[in-house]
Design a protein around this motif. Sequence first.
Motif, short mmCIF file in Angstrom:
data_model
loop_
_atom_site.label_atom_id
_atom_site.label_comp_id
_atom_site.label_asym_id
_atom_site.label_seq_id
_atom_site.Cartn_x
_atom_site.Cartn_y
_atom_site.Cartn_z
N SER A 53 1.41 1.95 20.19
CA SER A 53 1.41 3.05 19.22
C SER A 53 0.03 3.66 19.12
N VAL A 54 -0.01 4.92 18.74
CA VAL A 54 -1.27 5.61 18.49
C VAL A 54 -1.55 5.59 16.99
N ARG A 55 -2.77 5.94 16.62
CA ARG A 55 -3.18 5.94 15.21
C ARG A 55 -2.18 6.74 14.37
N GLY A 56 -1.81 6.14 13.24
CA GLY A 56 -0.92 6.81 12.30
C GLY A 56 0.55 6.50 12.49
N VAL A 57 0.92 5.87 13.62
CA VAL A 57 2.33 5.53 13.82
C VAL A 57 2.71 4.44 12.81
N LEU A 58 3.77 4.73 12.07
CA LEU A 58 4.30 3.80 11.09
C LEU A 58 5.70 3.44 11.55
N ARG A 59 5.92 2.16 11.77
CA ARG A 59 7.23 1.66 12.18
C ARG A 59 7.76 0.79 11.05
N GLY A 60 8.90 1.17 10.50
CA GLY A 60 9.47 0.36 9.43
C GLY A 60 9.98 1.20 8.30
N LEU A 61 10.47 0.55 7.37
CA LEU A 61 10.67 -0.88 7.12
C LEU A 61 12.03 -1.29 7.67
N GLY A 120 7.41 -3.94 8.64
CA GLY A 120 6.88 -2.70 9.18
C GLY A 120 5.40 -2.84 9.44
N PHE A 121 4.85 -1.84 10.12
CA PHE A 121 3.40 -1.81 10.32
C PHE A 121 2.94 -0.39 10.56
N ILE A 122 1.65 -0.18 10.33
CA ILE A 122 1.02 1.12 10.61
C ILE A 122 -0.19 0.88 11.49
#
Length: 182
Positions: A53-61, A120-122
Amino acid sequence: MKVTKTKIEGCFVIEPKVFEDERGYFFESFNQEKFELLTGAKPFFVQDNQSKSVRGVLRGLHFQTGQYAQAKLVQVLQGEVMDVAVDLRNGSKSFGQVVTHILSSENRKQMYIPRGCAHGFITLSEKAIFSYKCDNFYNKEAEGGIIYNDSTFGIDWLLEDHELILSEKDLQLPAYSESTLV
């Protein structure tokens, strides 16, 4: 290996013992026997996943429901993320609690998230490679989720809204009050 309990029952931050010298470093990223001894958890991991992922990608929840619920052991191979777990287990002493922790290739920490928690994570660095072990196979029909900015949990994702990059699928996740829970 150092194991630290979090405010979510059964969720741990794990710091491996790292051996470094002029050649680089070595550490044991997982040892079933030590893990069980130090955490009391006995996962049997059946699937490994990795994302970039690149900066700012948020995956979740995200979470898996019913018999397809998953425990995860997560780590960052490159870069830095803020990892998030939310306890959705009815009857749990820590129901509704949120744990956030910075995981990076520098600190080499891992987080173990038990079944019944959303995850999730960012990505905080310019890019990150994120790896996780799961103790159950992914099942599309059992996937669930909660919108990242649900006010019930008040998660501070550390970046401004205009910096966030979410998939269309994650933007469509329901609020906690409307979700199909674990």
